[in-house]
Motif scaffolding. Sequence first.
Motif, short mmCIF file in Angstrom:
data_model
loop_
_atom_site.label_atom_id
_atom_site.label_comp_id
_atom_site.label_asym_id
_atom_site.label_seq_id
_atom_site.Cartn_x
_atom_site.Cartn_y
_atom_site.Cartn_z
N ASP A 1 57.62 68.74 2.38
CA ASP A 1 58.39 67.55 2.70
C ASP A 1 58.07 66.99 4.09
OD1 ASP A 1 59.46 69.50 4.26
OD2 ASP A 1 61.54 69.19 3.67
N ALA A 2 57.00 67.46 4.68
CA ALA A 2 56.65 67.00 6.04
C ALA A 2 55.21 66.52 6.09
CB ALA A 2 56.85 68.13 7.04
N THR A 3 54.94 65.69 7.06
CA THR A 3 53.56 65.34 7.39
C THR A 3 53.28 65.88 8.78
OG1 THR A 3 53.69 63.33 6.06
CG2 THR A 3 51.90 63.47 7.65
N ILE B 1 56.57 65.55 11.14
CA ILE B 1 57.53 64.47 10.87
C ILE B 1 58.03 64.58 9.44
CG2 ILE B 1 57.92 61.98 10.91
CD1 ILE B 1 55.58 61.66 12.79
N ASP C 1 60.93 62.85 6.50
CA ASP C 1 61.80 61.72 6.15
C ASP C 1 63.12 62.26 5.63
OD1 ASP C 1 60.03 59.74 6.80
OD2 ASP C 1 59.15 59.63 4.82
N VAL D 1 64.88 61.18 9.04
CA VAL D 1 63.69 61.23 9.89
C VAL D 1 63.89 62.28 10.98
CG1 VAL D 1 62.32 59.97 11.59
CG2 VAL D 1 63.07 58.84 9.50
N VAL E 1 68.27 61.29 14.30
CA VAL E 1 68.12 60.06 15.08
C VAL E 1 69.46 59.70 15.72
CG1 VAL E 1 67.65 57.59 14.96
CG2 VAL E 1 66.23 59.19 13.67
#
Lengths: 175, 328
Positions: free
Chosen positions: A71-73, A88, A90, A93, A162
């Motif tokens: 689930d990450a980049t 990162i 989503d 975020v 965030v």
Amino acid sequence: MQLRNSTAQRVGLGVASALLCATGLCAGLNAPPAEAQTKASSETLYKLKTTCSIKRGPAQDCVIEAVNEGDATIYRHTIGKTVELIRITDSPVSMSRWDAATNSWVVLRSAGARFSTNTICFNDRDLCVVNPNYLNSVREEKVDALAGRDLVGVKFSRDGRVSLTCYDEACEGVN
Amino acid sequence: MGHQQTARSRGGFGLLLAGLLSLPALPAEAAQFLLEPGPTGAQSPELIARKGGGGGGRSGGGGGSRSRASRGSSGFKSSGSSLNRGSKKPSGGWSSRSNQKGGPSLDQRKGSDSRKSGNRDNRTANSSGNRDGRRDDRSDNRDGRRDDRSDNRDGRRDDRSGNRDNRRDDRWDRRDNRWDDRANRWDRRWDRWDRYPGWARPGWGNARPWNYGWYGGWATPSWGWWGANAAAWGVTSLATAAIINAAVDDAVSSHNTTIVVPNTDYRLLYGSVEPLNEQSVSFSVESGDREVAMNADCKRGTLDGRDPSTAREAELLNAACQVAFGNT
């Protein structure tokens, strides 16, 4: 959670290996873990030859490798002998940086992007990179929110969520 | 009546709560205060948030229809972060080399404003004339255009039989199947902004994922047909790269999907420009209320495989090639 930990460990080993190699201590460590080579869910998105800067230093040649893992980049920035990893996700975020000293992902304090210079910076200006690919992707997914925007800033709270998003002139003073 | 008011105020509180939950900058303490379970043992914050701004809750929330409540606009739908993973492949793909000059910077490009204002006077045609919300215009005009279409079709047939030497009309009408795609085209028009490629933005010159950048830079175009035809058309040059680049910059900053091709009434959908190979490009252009997809060979200087037949077509070719391959 298991996936994240194993990803962190694998990437962590890679970073540790790179750092140790940089200091001449990499005997036996420069081969990546076997499971990293066979991981089915890992997909390299692109490799980009570009420029980066560290802590407001001069621009340096660097290579960015973007890899989707679960689930990450993960963005692997290779700047000379230094490797900086940014992870990162989503929904929500979140952004974190690999801390080799503690072998763990540490959530970022902030990130900022300026579209007109194709630049994204992490933790104020600790790491800045030119990555149009990333910004193109962001732009396509956030068409309405980003229409007419050039500078975007994000701050994260200690739990990694965030806490603030700003645009253009509202980002003045936000680091 | 009293019941309705209570229900309404309960729904309003739900809206407020959902909005506050979505507000990124809300202090944690404030959010926590608002999330304290009420005396009836309210549901978890996650469940409330997931239900959106409708208020309601499991019991239906009282008052108003549930479906109406669930469709309510909280105003905070887009209030999340404007950055994301960047994991989806954007239109046009990825570049493997960045040509950004000057290295990474969050500072505004030096001189970008003055450059734009400096070029503004030189800009030909009405590059700013369409600035006022083409997107809105498009939806406003859509119905009217649909109605006009059948009228236009008949009119065009008449034109064709009556005036065969109108080469511009010939070009637009040349392909029989062009108008067969009309339905698709109008669908595209509807969501064109949403389909905008990620590179068509501030910094577009270095964001183009194909990274060629060899076009232009000549005193006169190197196309074989240029000299004689230009003389016949009474032109000596085409719009410069700076003029076309500035038109794209302006269109990007004012959210227009088109630029007016200098010295013409064509409108180039610059976001549709896409290389087919290292010398050819596909793009869409609007003329009047018509939109046509075309190809250009930037090295040979052809449009859909033919030499341009007017100065305006040459300008169109030049503009599409500059957006695709030109230096910025």
